[in-house]
Design a protein around this motif. Structure first.
Motif, PDB file in Angstrom:
ATOM      1  N   LEU A  55       0.966  -1.053   0.095  1.00  0.00           N
ATOM      2  CA  LEU A  55      -0.017   0.029   0.100  1.00  0.00           C
ATOM      3  C   LEU A  55       0.957   1.367  -0.044  1.00  0.00           C
ATOM      4  CD1 LEU A  55      -2.818   1.316  -0.039  1.00  0.00           C
ATOM      5  CD2 LEU A  55      -2.827   0.906   2.516  1.00  0.00           C
ATOM      6  N   LEU A  56       2.034   1.314   0.650  1.00  0.00           N
ATOM      7  CA  LEU A  56       2.840   2.481   0.704  1.00  0.00           C
ATOM      8  C   LEU A  56       3.407   2.668  -0.665  1.00  0.00           C
ATOM      9  CD1 LEU A  56       4.466   4.628   2.384  1.00  0.00           C
ATOM     10  CD2 LEU A  56       6.235   2.708   2.527  1.00  0.00           C
ATOM     11  N   VAL A  59       0.630   4.190  -2.738  1.00  0.00           N
ATOM     12  CA  VAL A  59       0.518   5.522  -2.497  1.00  0.00           C
ATOM     13  C   VAL A  59       1.643   6.502  -2.937  1.00  0.00           C
ATOM     14  CG1 VAL A  59       0.316   7.326  -0.462  1.00  0.00           C
ATOM     15  CG2 VAL A  59      -1.091   5.042  -0.516  1.00  0.00           C
ATOM     16  N   LEU A  76       1.500   6.191   7.061  1.00  0.00           N
ATOM     17  CA  LEU A  76       0.524   5.292   6.633  1.00  0.00           C
ATOM     18  C   LEU A  76      -0.083   4.429   7.739  1.00  0.00           C
ATOM     19  CD1 LEU A  76      -0.881   4.328   4.013  1.00  0.00           C
ATOM     20  CD2 LEU A  76       0.941   2.485   3.924  1.00  0.00           C
ATOM     21  N   GLU A  80      -3.837   4.336   8.926  1.00  0.00           N
ATOM     22  CA  GLU A  80      -4.316   3.072   9.370  1.00  0.00           C
ATOM     23  C   GLU A  80      -4.993   3.176  10.665  1.00  0.00           C
ATOM     24  OE1 GLU A  80      -4.013  -1.683   9.610  1.00  0.00           O
ATOM     25  OE2 GLU A  80      -2.315  -0.423  10.261  1.00  0.00           O
ATOM     26  N   ALA A  97      -5.997   6.847   2.547  1.00  0.00           N
ATOM     27  CA  ALA A  97      -4.696   6.290   1.566  1.00  0.00           C
ATOM     28  C   ALA A  97      -4.844   7.024   0.464  1.00  0.00           C
ATOM     29  CB  ALA A  97      -4.566   4.782   1.096  1.00  0.00           C
TER      30      ALA A  97
END
Length: 108
Positions: A55-56, A59, A76, A80, A97
């Motif tokens: 996900l990082l 993004v 992040l 979350e 995100a």
């Protein structure tokens, strides 16, 4: 410049689909069911670390396309934590995100 509402909503749905794919693949990944500690003394499941790293990357790729600098894993994790405990966790995480990707500071 912030995107229009329809573009923003579409981006959230794409992010939600990306997160959903990671979640569906979870049980097929090596390390599923294993846990590791981090330097802060927190324990994370291997699948969670993998999903947050992906996900990082997602993004930061989107941020680069918009001309923004990168965020950190701590950034992040902060958003979350804002999603944890919500019945719509995946949607909240996708929203926050996406906002990070668009250069918007998420507000709890």
């Amino acid at each position: 410049m912030q995107p229009s509402l329809s573009i923003h909503l579409a981006a959230i749905e794409k992010m939600k689909a990306f997160i959903g794919t990671l979640q569906k693949e979870r049980s097929n990944r090596p390390g599923h069911g294993y846990f590791v500690g981090d330097p802060d003394g927190l324990v994370h499941s291997c699948w969670h670390i993998y999903e947050m790293e992906r996900l990082l990357l997602r993004v930061n790729t989107l941020r680069a396309q918009c001309g923004f600098g990168t965020i950190t894993l701590d950034d992040l994790r902060r958003v979350e934590r804002m999603a944890v405990g919500h019945s719509d966790y995946t949607h909240k995480l996708a929203l926050y995100a996406t906002e990070l990707a668009e250069g918007i500071q998420p507000i709890p």
